[in-house]
Design a protein around this motif. Structure first.
Motif, PDB file in Angstrom:
ATOM      1  N   ASN A   1       0.969  -1.667  -0.201  1.00 47.86           N
ATOM      2  CA  ASN A   1      -0.101   0.414  -0.315  1.00 47.86           C
ATOM      3  C   ASN A   1       0.396   1.101   0.162  1.00 47.86           C
ATOM      4  O   ASN A   1       1.667   1.804   0.569  1.00 47.86           O
ATOM      5  N   ASN A   2       0.975   1.984  -1.238  1.00 48.90           N
ATOM      6  CA  ASN A   2       1.739   3.046  -1.121  1.00 48.90           C
ATOM      7  C   ASN A   2       2.101   4.367  -0.396  1.00 48.90           C
ATOM      8  O   ASN A   2       2.258   5.320  -0.411  1.00 48.90           O
ATOM      9  N   ALA A   3       0.564   4.506  -0.215  1.00 48.08           N
ATOM     10  CA  ALA A   3      -0.494   5.096   0.798  1.00 48.08           C
ATOM     11  C   ALA A   3       0.999   5.609   1.957  1.00 48.08           C
ATOM     12  O   ALA A   3       0.371   6.692   2.475  1.00 48.08           O
ATOM     13  N   LEU A   4       1.554   4.315   2.598  1.00 49.04           N
ATOM     14  CA  LEU A   4       2.522   4.536   3.914  1.00 49.04           C
ATOM     15  C   LEU A   4       3.747   4.906   3.343  1.00 49.04           C
ATOM     16  O   LEU A   4       4.092   6.160   4.572  1.00 49.04           O
ATOM     17  N   ALA A   5       3.954   5.273   2.629  1.00 44.20           N
ATOM     18  CA  ALA A   5       5.418   5.944   1.934  1.00 44.20           C
ATOM     19  C   ALA A   5       5.052   7.229   1.878  1.00 44.20           C
ATOM     20  O   ALA A   5       5.424   7.768   1.974  1.00 44.20           O
ATOM     21  N   LYS A   6       4.326   7.569   1.154  1.00 41.43           N
ATOM     22  CA  LYS A   6       3.709   9.105   1.287  1.00 41.43           C
ATOM     23  C   LYS A   6       3.476   9.572   1.915  1.00 41.43           C
ATOM     24  O   LYS A   6       3.736  11.022   2.482  1.00 41.43           O
ATOM     25  N   ALA A   7       2.788   8.836   3.047  1.00 43.16           N
ATOM     26  CA  ALA A   7       2.501   9.221   4.839  1.00 43.16           C
ATOM     27  C   ALA A   7       3.562  10.179   5.097  1.00 43.16           C
ATOM     28  O   ALA A   7       3.718  11.081   5.875  1.00 43.16           O
ATOM     29  N   PHE A   8       5.166   9.292   4.776  1.00 39.90           N
ATOM     30  CA  PHE A   8       6.283   9.247   5.679  1.00 39.90           C
ATOM     31  C   PHE A   8       7.298  10.800   4.856  1.00 39.90           C
ATOM     32  O   PHE A   8       8.205  10.784   5.525  1.00 39.90           O
ATOM     33  N   GLU A   9       6.519  11.264   3.303  1.00 34.75           N
ATOM     34  CA  GLU A   9       6.726  11.923   2.949  1.00 34.75           C
ATOM     35  C   GLU A   9       6.351  13.242   3.614  1.00 34.75           C
ATOM     36  O   GLU A   9       6.826  14.939   2.708  1.00 34.75           O
ATOM     37  N   SER A  10       5.393  12.962   4.280  1.00 41.01           N
ATOM     38  CA  SER A  10       4.249  14.463   3.875  1.00 41.01           C
ATOM     39  C   SER A  10       4.422  15.099   5.774  1.00 41.01           C
ATOM     40  O   SER A  10       5.673  14.651   6.007  1.00 41.01           O
ATOM     41  N   GLU A  11       3.544  16.578   5.392  1.00 48.71           N
ATOM     42  CA  GLU A  11       4.505  17.355   6.335  1.00 48.71           C
ATOM     43  C   GLU A  11       3.425  16.703   7.756  1.00 48.71           C
ATOM     44  O   GLU A  11       4.086  17.239   9.157  1.00 48.71           O
ATOM     45  N   ASP A  12       2.927  15.278   7.666  1.00 42.41           N
ATOM     46  CA  ASP A  12       2.563  15.305   9.207  1.00 42.41           C
ATOM     47  C   ASP A  12       3.376  13.847   9.663  1.00 42.41           C
ATOM     48  O   ASP A  12       3.092  13.984  10.994  1.00 42.41           O
ATOM     49  N   ALA A  13       4.310  13.765   8.981  1.00 40.41           N
ATOM     50  CA  ALA A  13       5.967  12.738   9.342  1.00 40.41           C
ATOM     51  C   ALA A  13       6.791  13.444  10.442  1.00 40.41           C
ATOM     52  O   ALA A  13       7.117  14.666   9.996  1.00 40.41           O
ATOM     53  N   ILE A  14       6.957  12.858  11.309  1.00 34.33           N
ATOM     54  CA  ILE A  14       7.961  13.745  12.125  1.00 34.33           C
ATOM     55  C   ILE A  14       9.542  12.601  11.771  1.00 34.33           C
ATOM     56  O   ILE A  14       9.553  11.741  12.342  1.00 34.33           O
TER      57      ILE A  14
END
Length: 399
Positions: free
Chosen positions: A82-95
């Motif tokens: 599920n590539n949504a997780l990879a994108k989430a780690f690149e988003s502004e919400d990731a720390i």
């Protein structure tokens, strides 16, 4: 007794072929090694039924993890369909954290964390459009300090929540799911667990140990502040990272509801039994009454002490006690004592307490052996822990 009988019976009301306390400690140490292979990736989920329980070189340093290791999004891409997780780690919400600690010959780095919906590594297509619960994901890298290739294995990585004892908040109750792989001699581990953001105001830590259950010995919770810290001179791998969560995003009502659910589930399982063993449940009152009669003076009448499980220790200045471990060469087995704040193990002023119970044998009480883990208070200020095995079957003891 230092615990409510419902809590103790949680250990008794388990599968028909449950291991003894002595063997259970060995099983817990191996729990995080078990899993399925998926395209050379190791996957591990700690079962809810597992709730129970070289001198480490420890240090904290900051490293240029961005250049040395894979980015969390790259790790997610390798282990997720599920590539949504990879994108989430690149988003502004990731720390991005990139904090490194050294322990027991390993360099352990928390690379980053992210919380969101619909990010599960393996999510059926038909469920993607449905409302998904929020999960928290943490990406780790672990390498050998000496530069040698690391073994392909799972470490036990799990959250610890401020003010929540390990017995309540652990890898099992927080539904931890981990996936790992080795690349270029470095182990990468991606951990999924229930939403940790709601606990931001309490303080949340990610703990790393070799095997599930060792968190109880490797870390201690301050009784006053609820904060977790590492136990000095712990004999094993130990790393503890405080998560830099946004306190403004904490949800106190959701956090309390979540913890209430965990406590209710444990209480219900203790009352009902995991396998619906109603015959055994009906014996609860008899078992309760019998255990209340056990004292330091009469324990030898009903039980035999396992000498390999006898440990003596004194609490430290914070009232934390660690009973340590012992390797028995003849059996090629290491026996582990318990650890924790003394007030949780034996009531103040009492000289004897049963800390946990286990059984092994047949599905009914006939031929079932009862094991109890007990603590004695000694005159010199020390305490002795030991495991005792019943001389008679449980059926005979409670008739």
């Amino acid at each position: 007794m230092s615990k409510n009988i419902d809590e103790l019976l949680y250990e008794v009301l388990k599968e028909e072929e449950a291991p003894s306390l002595r063997l259970n400690r060995q099983i817990l140490r191996k729990a995080c090694l078990e899993g399925n292979n998926m395209n050379m990736r190791k996957v591990n989920r700690v079962a809810a039924a597992a709730i129970a329980l070289s001198i480490a070189m420890v240090g904290t340093v900051t490293t240029y993890a961005t250049y040395r290791y894979l980015h969390p999004s790259q790790i997610a891409s390798q282990v997720s369909d599920n590539n949504a997780l990879a994108k989430a780690f690149e988003s502004e919400d990731a720390i991005e954290v990139n904090e490194t600690q050294r322990s027991n010959g390993y360099e352990i780095t928390l690379l980053g964390i992210v919380t969101g919906k619909g990010l599960e590594p393996y999510i059926p297509k038909e469920k993607i459009e449905k409302i998904q619960p929020k999960y928290t994901y943490a990406a780790f890298s672990i390498r050998k300090i000496d530069g040698s290739a690391i073994e392909n294995r799972n470490f036990c990585i799990a959250p610890l929540i401020g003010g929540v004892p390990f017995i309540e908040g652990n890898a099992a109750t927080l539904d931890v799911f981990s996936t790992c792989f080795v690349q270029d001699g470095i182990l990468y581990e991606l951990v999924q667990c229930d939403n940790l953001q709601i606990f931001a105001d309490r303080g949340v830590w990610m703990s790393v140990v070799d095997f599930f259950g060792e968190e109880r010995a490797a870390f201690q919770m301050d009784a006053a502040t609820g904060a977790y810290s590492k136990v000095e001179n712990y004999d094993g791998t130990s790393a503890l990272f405080r998560l830099p969560l946004n306190v403004s995003k904490a949800d106190k009502s959701a956090a309390e509801a979540y913890l209430d659910t965990i406590r209710k589930k444990a209480k219900d399982e203790a009352k009902e039994g995991r396998n619906g063993n109603t015959e055994f449940i009906n014996e609860k009152d008899k078992i309760d009454d019998f255990l209340k009669t056990i004292t330091a003076e009469n324990i030898d009448q009903y039980f035999t002490r396992d000498e390999n499980t006898v440990f003596t220790a004194k609490p430290d200045a914070n009232n934390w006690i660690d009973f340590g471990s012992r390797y028995v060469k003849e059996e090629d087995m290491t026996y582990y004592g318990i650890s924790g704040y003394l007030e949780y193990l034996i009531p103040d002023g009492e000289d004897f307490a049963i800390t946990s119970i286990s059984t092994s044998g047949g599905g009914d009480n006939s031929g079932t052996t009862l094991y109890i883990d007990v603590i004695f208070r000694n005159n010199d200020g020390s305490f002795t822990e030991a495991i005792y095995t019943s001389k008679k079957s449980l059926e005979e003891l409670v008739k």
